[in-house]
Write a protein that holds these residues in place. Structure first.
Motif, PDB file in Angstrom:
ATOM      1  N   ARG A   1      -2.173   7.120  -1.061  1.00 34.05           N
ATOM      2  CA  ARG A   1      -3.554   6.794  -1.434  1.00 34.05           C
ATOM      3  C   ARG A   1      -4.537   7.097  -0.311  1.00 34.05           C
ATOM      4  O   ARG A   1      -5.749   7.151  -0.530  1.00 34.05           O
ATOM      5  CB  ARG A   1      -3.666   5.302  -1.795  1.00 34.05           C
ATOM      6  N   TYR A   2      -4.006   7.276   0.894  1.00 35.03           N
ATOM      7  CA  TYR A   2      -4.859   7.460   2.066  1.00 35.03           C
ATOM      8  C   TYR A   2      -4.838   8.908   2.532  1.00 35.03           C
ATOM      9  O   TYR A   2      -3.856   9.633   2.343  1.00 35.03           O
ATOM     10  CB  TYR A   2      -4.399   6.551   3.216  1.00 35.03           C
TER      11      TYR A   2
ATOM     12  N   SER B   1       0.834  -1.208   0.000  1.00 31.30           N
ATOM     13  CA  SER B   1       0.000   0.000   0.000  1.00 31.30           C
ATOM     14  C   SER B   1       0.868   1.257   0.000  1.00 31.30           C
ATOM     15  O   SER B   1       1.886   1.328   0.701  1.00 31.30           O
ATOM     16  CB  SER B   1      -0.917   0.011   1.224  1.00 31.30           C
TER      17      SER B   1
END
Length: 594
Positions: free
Chosen positions: A424-425, A420
């Protein structure tokens, strides 16, 4: 060319009067004025100007039949033409360069000369071109700020060439109209007078307490005896009591220093160190003279061209090199305070926008750069002899939360960080005592994603040089700032602001009824009311690049303190994790430097 030849033949035959080509010719006549207009059209048809808008504007103006010429008539230059040429010749007095404008040499014009029409057409076109170019330059069009630095992003208010020509054609005093494009701000005029004085070598010499310089030296505090104490007394106008010791740092002097420190927004401890010395000396940069001073004045005059003529009845100004914020109402400073600005490699940009909202108890949304450069490397704990894993404790220690695409919080321990990307967060810090934005932020949405806000690092406001952030500006007294703005916009008082800052409503957005202009400026010199020039440090190296550009020299990119140098020394996006307490200390610095 055929049209020019015909016009020349016809015009030369009769001078200023209309005529038929032969006794039995057509009744329609052509004047020398019309011949000049035709010649101008032909010149524009074969000439390629650097500014397409200028060429189109001039072509359109001179394409209209029977439209009067602006600067010449059959006898040569008109009074209007002479007045405008005289105004342009004074361009150097306003920080421009008269040599940049190609004016005609038509002092000894002969109406009977074979090339009289061509001379008149050339003179008319050159003056009109110079008028358009002067108006553009006076409003800041000489250089493209973005070509000097990505952090110079002011909104330029350049005049349209067609409007300039259209309006100057109907003005009774064209010279005054042209002069009106120069900045009308009092500080620009003060800098202009300083420029004239420096170039003429007639700098007015004054003496008084403000001219006394306190040089570098020991810490001056209660009980110290030193020669500089006598200087300090003269600077603050604190006489020694009868029979007293002028070299002794006594209680009266301590109180005078405290009052001075308060007036400058400093910490009133009554002690004279390096920071207070700089305030006493009224500068944070070495004083200059001669050509260096002229260059400094020119650079700062040019920056006034980047601002609108009308700044508004009520606005906010942050002058970055001065580390100072001011609220101005009806042309007077109604409130001011200290600010912390961006570091040399995380510069606060120069631009203007409008404040739209004030947010009490805000969330802090971590920028992508900090997520990738400062947080991601510390999540990774692997790479060692015994294998790896992921350490999310840094998020918990800083009170940071992870939010997914659905808008819900996610436990960071449930994310496989090997697959991850943290970018993206949404990583955010909820309101609270440790929030890096403090208890209030002031938003003026912009492409640079910077704003004004409170801070938990109050101690930094005592520093003389306050370049410690990631680009946003921290306000020393945000509660007072909010009261001034909301008092003006919505009639709030201090108690209501205090309730909003310390209440239980998080992310409490107050939309302003009237947007407030915000100007982030970079003035490194200003003229005080007594005529003295105060300088500020060229924090980001903008002066050097700007002076080179205005002089037509090669722009020296990569100067110390510029973002070009900083980019070569920045840490990589992903780096190897270091062990020990250094992790926590590094991420803490990154967070609080925001």
């Amino acid at each position: 060319m055929r049209r020019i030849a015909l016009a020349l033949i016809l015009a030369a035959s009769v001078g200023t009067s209309g005529f038929a080509a032969e006794p039995d010719g057509p009744a329609e006549l052509i004047t020398k004025t019309e011949a000049v207009r035709i010649a101008i059209q032909d010149q524009l048809g074969v000439k390629s100007m650097s500014d397409v808008a200028e060429q189109i504007a001039l072509a359109e103006y001179y394409s209209v039949p029977d439209r009067r010429l602006l600067w010449v008539d059959d006898s040569g230059l008109t009074d209007r033409g002479k007045a405008v040429m005289g105004e342009i010749a004074k361009a150097d007095d306003y920080g421009l360069r008269a040599a940049d404008y190609k004016l005609p040499q038509i002092a000894s014009f002969d109406p009977a000369a074979p090339d009289a029409v061509e001379q008149l057409a050339d003179a008319e076109l050159k003056i009109s071109s110079a008028v358009v170019e002067y108006a553009r330059d006076a409003r800041g069009g000489r250089i493209n700020p973005q070509s000097l630095s990505k952090n110079l992003d002011p909104k330029l208010y350049l005049p349209e060439p067609a409007e300039v020509i259209g309006f100057i054609a109907i003005r009774s005093d064209p010279a005054a109209y042209l002069r009106s494009f120069q900045p009308s701000h009092p500080q620009f005029e003060a800098l202009r007078k300083a420029l004239l004085a420096e170039r003429g070598g007639q700098v007015e010499q004054t003496s008084g307490p403000m001219d006394i310089v306190i040089p570098a030296g020991p810490l001056l505090k209660a009980g110290v005896e030193h020669g500089q104490v006598a200087l300090l007394r003269k600077r603050l106008e604190v006489p020694v009591k009868a029979g007293g010791n002028e070299y002794l740092y006594d209680q009266e002097l301590i109180e005078a220093v405290r009052e001075f420190q308060k007036s400058k927004g400093g910490h009133p401890d009554g002690i004279v160190g390096s920071g207070t010395r700089q305030m006493l000396n009224g500068q944070s940069a070495p004083q200059v003279s001669g050509q260096d001073k002229i260059n400094l004045l020119l650079a700062n005059m040019e920056r006034w061209r980047w601002l609108p003529q009308d700044l508004g009845a009520f606005y906010v100004n942050v002058n970055i090199p001065e580390f100072q914020l001011r609220v101005v109402g009806d042309d007077a400073v109604v409130w001011e305070t200290r600010v912390v600005v961006g570091k040399t490699d995380k510069q606060t940009p120069v631009f203007n926008d409008e404040m739209e909202e004030i947010v009490f108890r805000p969330n802090w949304y971590v920028p992508t750069s900090i997520k990738s450069e400062e947080i991601a490397p510390y999540l990774y704990r692997g790479g060692g002899f015994f294998g790896g894993g992921w350490d999310t404790s840094i998020l918990k220690r800083q009170g940071l939360r992870i939010r997914g695409a659905n808008g819900r919080d996610i436990d960071p321990d449930t994310i496989d960080w090997s697959r991850s990307d943290i970018r993206r967060y949404e990583v955010y810090q909820p309101p609270g005592a440790g929030n890096v934005l403090g208890l209030v932020k002031f938003r003026f949405p912009n492409t640079h994603d910077v704003y004004l806000h409170d801070t938990t690092q109050k101690h930094l406001f005592a520093n003389a040089v306050r370049a410690n952030s990631h680009g946003c500006m921290r306000v020393q007294n945000p509660d007072q700032f909010a009261t001034v703005l909301l008092g003006h916009d919505q009639g709030w008082d201090a108690s209501r602001v205090n309730a909003a800052m310390h209440g239980n409503i998080d992310a409490n957005k107050i939309l302003l009824k009237q947007h407030i202009p915000v100007y982030l400026t970079y003035f490194t010199a200003k003229v005080e009311e007594d005529g003295k020039l105060t300088q500020y440090r060229d924090l980001y190296g903008h002066d050097r690049r700007m002076i080179a550009a205005l002089s037509g020299d090669a722009v020296p990119y990569g100067l110390p303190g510029s973002e070009e140098v900083a980019q070569t020394t920045q840490r990589p996006v992903v780096r190897q994790r270091r062990g020990g307490n250094g992790d926590f200390e590094a991420i803490t610095r990154a967070l609080f430097d925001f």
